[in-house]
Design a protein around this motif. Structure first.
Motif, short mmCIF file in Angstrom:
data_model
loop_
_atom_site.label_atom_id
_atom_site.label_comp_id
_atom_site.label_asym_id
_atom_site.label_seq_id
_atom_site.Cartn_x
_atom_site.Cartn_y
_atom_site.Cartn_z
N ASP A 139 0.84 -1.03 0.14
CA ASP A 139 0.01 0.09 -0.08
C ASP A 139 0.73 1.24 -0.14
O ASP A 139 0.41 2.23 -0.58
CB ASP A 139 -0.90 -0.03 1.32
CG ASP A 139 -0.30 -0.11 2.57
OD1 ASP A 139 0.89 -0.65 2.54
OD2 ASP A 139 -0.83 0.07 3.47
N VAL A 140 2.05 1.09 0.61
CA VAL A 140 2.81 2.24 0.62
C VAL A 140 3.57 2.82 -0.90
O VAL A 140 3.64 3.71 -1.24
CB VAL A 140 4.09 2.17 1.61
CG1 VAL A 140 5.20 3.11 1.49
CG2 VAL A 140 3.63 2.09 2.87
N ARG A 141 3.73 1.60 -1.43
CA ARG A 141 4.15 1.62 -2.96
C ARG A 141 2.92 2.43 -3.76
O ARG A 141 3.53 2.92 -4.63
CB ARG A 141 4.75 0.36 -3.38
CG ARG A 141 6.02 -0.07 -2.76
CD ARG A 141 6.50 -1.46 -3.27
NE ARG A 141 7.43 -1.00 -4.28
CZ ARG A 141 7.44 -1.23 -5.64
NH1 ARG A 141 6.11 -2.13 -5.96
NH2 ARG A 141 8.08 -1.05 -6.54
N GLU A 142 1.85 1.72 -3.73
CA GLU A 142 0.66 2.09 -4.15
C GLU A 142 0.53 3.71 -4.32
O GLU A 142 0.04 4.49 -4.99
CB GLU A 142 -0.43 1.44 -4.18
CG GLU A 142 -0.39 -0.16 -4.74
CD GLU A 142 -0.25 0.08 -6.23
OE1 GLU A 142 -1.08 1.05 -6.62
OE2 GLU A 142 0.20 -1.15 -6.71
N GLY A 150 7.81 7.89 -10.22
CA GLY A 150 8.33 6.87 -11.42
C GLY A 150 9.11 5.75 -10.66
O GLY A 150 9.32 5.63 -9.37
N PRO A 151 9.51 4.66 -11.47
CA PRO A 151 10.05 3.68 -11.09
C PRO A 151 11.59 3.95 -10.33
O PRO A 151 11.81 3.30 -9.06
CB PRO A 151 10.65 2.84 -12.34
CG PRO A 151 9.33 3.39 -13.29
CD PRO A 151 9.13 4.75 -12.79
N ALA A 152 12.37 4.83 -10.78
CA ALA A 152 13.55 5.24 -10.20
C ALA A 152 13.39 6.12 -8.64
O ALA A 152 13.78 5.85 -7.83
CB ALA A 152 14.44 6.13 -11.14
N ARG A 153 12.37 6.87 -8.80
CA ARG A 153 11.98 7.78 -7.66
C ARG A 153 11.29 6.92 -6.69
O ARG A 153 11.72 6.97 -5.35
CB ARG A 153 11.15 8.97 -7.95
CG ARG A 153 11.06 10.09 -6.83
CD ARG A 153 10.05 10.93 -7.26
NE ARG A 153 9.86 12.20 -6.16
CZ ARG A 153 9.06 12.99 -6.18
NH1 ARG A 153 8.19 13.04 -7.15
NH2 ARG A 153 8.68 13.71 -4.98
N LEU A 154 10.72 5.92 -6.92
CA LEU A 154 9.92 5.22 -6.11
C LEU A 154 11.02 4.08 -5.26
O LEU A 154 10.78 4.03 -4.18
CB LEU A 154 9.09 4.18 -6.82
CG LEU A 154 8.27 3.17 -6.17
CD1 LEU A 154 7.34 3.65 -5.00
CD2 LEU A 154 7.36 1.97 -7.16
N LEU A 160 14.28 1.74 -0.83
CA LEU A 160 15.66 1.54 -0.51
C LEU A 160 15.53 1.90 1.08
O LEU A 160 16.22 1.34 1.78
CB LEU A 160 16.44 2.70 -1.32
CG LEU A 160 18.00 2.53 -0.82
CD1 LEU A 160 18.58 1.19 -1.03
CD2 LEU A 160 18.80 3.50 -1.77
N PRO A 161 14.91 3.02 1.19
CA PRO A 161 14.73 3.42 2.76
C PRO A 161 14.53 2.38 3.88
O PRO A 161 14.70 2.03 4.73
CB PRO A 161 14.14 4.88 2.81
CG PRO A 161 14.26 5.48 1.58
CD PRO A 161 14.32 4.33 0.60
#
Length: 244
Positions: A139-142, A150-154, A160-161
């Motif tokens: 749900d955080v990713r959504e 975008g994919p890189a910023r996500l 990563l964190p």
């Protein structure tokens, strides 16, 4: 007749001269400071080689493991294939690994050892990196995608964190494991502190040399683990807030 290990030709009261010491009195202590001071340059050279091989293997392993973990996260079939392949590589004995690599890396050298060590780190790093990525709540990713990530910023701002503590745990385990495995490189003349251990056995079981190499490996593993634990605390300050 000999008495208390003193040769019959020894001087009175075992005074030096032609006397011979008993085997258990021979100067072969488990630790001898004079050995360390007298061979300091050699020890430091082997220690430097040990550190270079460990750092390079773990760093290269991490660079390879992260894309593999990102690929494995895409599906269960990919996950099973990637994890299975890395596990198979880890089961190959070191001697066989060096034999397989020699045609590609040339004569047995530091490069052969480095490639082998890097492959051995993958079974630890890929599993931990994948576990960290899979632990990021869906749900955080959504929500991040809904905010226009975008994919890189996500990956950089969300995945990563949140996965970093698991990533660091994998790096700590892989580093300690690699410190131990570097000694296997002694068969190519690139075993770091393992050179001292084998050298001691080849020198009529010279204990001081063996213990210096063994204790050096243990201390190096402990220092590396403490440094990585400190780096983890520095990079993940939010985890300290949660624990308190």
């Amino acid at each position: 007749m000999a008495f208390l290990g003193v040769h019959p030709l020894a001087g009175a009261a075992g005074t030096p001269g032609t006397g011979l010491l008993a085997a258990d009195e021979a100067p072969n202590p488990w630790f001898d400071p004079s050995y360390v001071t007298g061979n300091w340059d050699t020890i430091v050279g082997y220690l430097g080689q040990h550190i270079r091989l460990t750092v390079a293997a773990v760093a290269l392993g991490a660079l390879i493991a992260l894309p593999l973990a990102l690929l494995a996260r895409r599906g269960r079939w990919l996950s099973g294939s990637v994890l299975g392949l890395s596990s198979v590589v880890y089961t190959i004995p070191s001697l066989a690994m060096f034999a397989f690599l020699a045609p590609f890396t040339g004569p047995l050298s530091a490069t052969t050892v480095l490639v082998g060590l890097t492959l051995y780190t993958l079974v630890i790093l890929v599993r931990n990196f994948l576990a960290g990525l899979q632990g990021v709540p869906a749900d955080v990713r959504e929500a991040a995608r809904g905010m226009g990530y975008g994919p890189a910023r996500l990956f950089l701002r969300v995945d990563l964190p949140l996965a970093l503590p698991t990533f660091m745990a994998g790096l700590r385990i892989a580093t300690v494991s690699t410190v131990a495995l570097v000694t296997v490189g002694v068969i190519t003349g690139n075993g770091g502190l393992g050179q001292l251990i084998v050298g001691g056995f080849n020198s009529n079981f010279y204990r001081a040399e063996i213990v210096t190499g063994a204790v050096g490996c243990v201390l190096l593993a402990l220092v590396a683990d403490v440094l990585l634990a400190g780096l983890e605390r520095l990079l993940t300050p939010w985890t300290r807030a949660v624990r308190t």
